[in-house]
Design a protein around this motif. Structure first.
Motif, PDB file in Angstrom:
ATOM      1  N   PHE A  80       0.844  -1.211   0.000  1.00 12.56           N
ATOM      2  CA  PHE A  80       0.000   0.000   0.000  1.00 12.56           C
ATOM      3  C   PHE A  80       0.875   1.255   0.000  1.00 12.56           C
ATOM      4  CE2 PHE A  80      -1.873   3.342   2.676  1.00 12.56           C
ATOM      5  CZ  PHE A  80      -3.081   3.577   2.043  1.00 12.56           C
ATOM      6  N   GLU A  84       0.952   4.011  -3.033  1.00 15.56           N
ATOM      7  CA  GLU A  84       0.530   5.399  -2.836  1.00 15.56           C
ATOM      8  C   GLU A  84       1.688   6.375  -3.046  1.00 15.56           C
ATOM      9  OE1 GLU A  84      -2.356   5.841  -3.216  1.00 15.56           O
ATOM     10  OE2 GLU A  84      -3.709   5.340  -1.587  1.00 15.56           O
ATOM     11  N   GLU A 136     -10.280   6.408   0.905  1.00 17.78           N
ATOM     12  CA  GLU A 136      -9.978   5.211   0.111  1.00 17.78           C
ATOM     13  C   GLU A 136     -11.267   4.604  -0.455  1.00 17.78           C
ATOM     14  OE1 GLU A 136      -6.691   5.343  -0.751  1.00 17.78           O
ATOM     15  OE2 GLU A 136      -6.578   3.210  -0.399  1.00 17.78           O
ATOM     16  N   THR A 139     -12.015   6.745  -3.473  1.00 17.60           N
ATOM     17  CA  THR A 139     -11.166   6.438  -4.631  1.00 17.60           C
ATOM     18  C   THR A 139     -11.524   5.060  -5.197  1.00 17.60           C
ATOM     19  OG1 THR A 139      -9.391   5.745  -3.144  1.00 17.60           O
ATOM     20  CG2 THR A 139      -9.196   7.936  -4.056  1.00 17.60           C
ATOM     21  N   GLU A 171      -5.818   1.336  -6.933  1.00 25.04           N
ATOM     22  CA  GLU A 171      -6.763   1.744  -5.876  1.00 25.04           C
ATOM     23  C   GLU A 171      -7.707   0.591  -5.541  1.00 25.04           C
ATOM     24  OE1 GLU A 171      -6.664   4.362  -3.938  1.00 25.04           O
ATOM     25  OE2 GLU A 171      -4.927   5.054  -5.034  1.00 25.04           O
ATOM     26  N   HIS A 174      -5.674  -2.181  -3.456  1.00 23.94           N
ATOM     27  CA  HIS A 174      -5.374  -1.902  -2.036  1.00 23.94           C
ATOM     28  C   HIS A 174      -6.553  -1.252  -1.303  1.00 23.94           C
ATOM     29  CE1 HIS A 174      -3.556   2.243  -3.262  1.00 23.94           C
ATOM     30  NE2 HIS A 174      -4.652   2.490  -2.582  1.00 23.94           N
TER      31      HIS A 174
HETATM   32 FE   LIG Z   1      -5.381   4.562  -2.332  1.00 28.36          FE
END
Ligand SMILES: [Fe+2]
Ligand SMILES: [Fe+2]
Length: 280
Positions: A80, A84, A136, A139, A171, A174
């Motif tokens: 992750f 990112e 998150e 997204t 996205e 994760h």
């Molecule tokens: Fe993300």
């Protein structure tokens, strides 16, 4: 929470990929998204919010990691963080292009950076993690919308489309990591949904303000055609809000888990597609 969702989450591999997209940002037209000022400035505004936002997510997960004991989740946290960090870097490069076009992208990034420092100082790590879970989710559902409706990116340069698809795929991969960490450190339902309410207001407001500045810079803010395009984009047939609203609401369900919505089929098809432009 369904054990199936937990199982999917546990088996998910999260690789940090270095991608190679062959496009020259200098060649990109000002209204690179369907030759449309509203759509292009909307995506530009999101891009400005990404780098510092993504760094904030990394910090929030890192600051809670000490309480995680599951080795698989610890491995996913590493993936992750890598993903990112790479996203933040790619968006920062794009934001430099926005600066060169006369948009105040670096000023937006600088503002976000200050806010991130204040958040780290004043907001407890568990709440920053709840904020991360909420963003998150945003997204993830927007990524799903992009993958489910390939026509959404009609009119975008092919190489540039690949970059957005790659971000959408990662996205998706994760989408449950921050959530699983939140559960592992004992985060509860009310904190989760309260932070989602705050994030919804702040995210919509902030993206709209940044987009409004970009539209104003170009003299498009007060044109009726811009507002009509905006209305169609959000609320028209197949519009973004209509498309993501049901998945958005699902977050408020007690027992919700991001992998209750199983969309792994997009991961498999993208890995095959991506072989052509990057060894995955
Ligand atoms: Fe993300
Ligand atoms: Fe990202």
């Amino acid at each position: 929470m369904s054990s199936r969702a937990q199982q999917i989450s546990r088996n998910m591999e999260i690789p940090g990929r270095k991608m190679h997209f062959e496009f020259d940002l200098k060649q990109l037209p000002r209204y690179w998204y369907d030759n449309n000022a509203f759509k292009s400035t909307y995506m530009n505004a999101l891009s400005c919010l990404f780098p510092e936002g993504e760094r904030m997510f990394i910090d929030a997960v890192r600051d809670n990691k000490d309480k995680v004991t599951d080795p698989k989740l610890l491995e996913q946290i590493k993936g992750f963080i890598k993903q990112e960090a790479i996203h933040g870097h790619e968006h920062h490069l794009f934001n430099e292009y926005l600066d060169s076009m006369g948009y105040p992208a670096s000023k937006v990034e600088a503002f976000e950076k200050k806010e991130k420092r204040l958040m780290k100082k004043w907001i407890p790590a568990i709440d920053r993690l709840a904020v991360t879970c909420a963003v998150e989710h945003f997204t993830a559902i927007m990524a799903h919308d992009l993958l489910e409706n390939p026509e959404r990116s009609d009119g975008v340069d092919e190489n540039f489309k690949q970059l957005w698809r790659w971000h959408a795929i990662e996205e998706t991969e994760h989408k449950a990591v921050a959530f699983d960490v939140y559960q592992a450190v004992g985060g509860g339902y009310f904190r989760r949904v309260f932070n989602m309410l705050i994030v919804t207001i702040m995210f919509c407001l902030r993206a709209s303000i940044v987009q409004g500045i970009f539209l104003w810079k170009d003299g498009n803010l007060f044109k009726p055609s811009t507002w009509i395009d905006g209305f169609k984009f959000y609320f028209g047939k197949g519009g973004l809000t209509r498309s993501i609203f049901k998945n958005y609401l699902d977050y408020y369900r007690p027992g919700f888990h991001p992998w209750d919505h199983d969309n792994r089929e997009y991961l498999e098809s993208w890995i095959a597609e991506a072989q052509s432009y990057k060894a995955v």
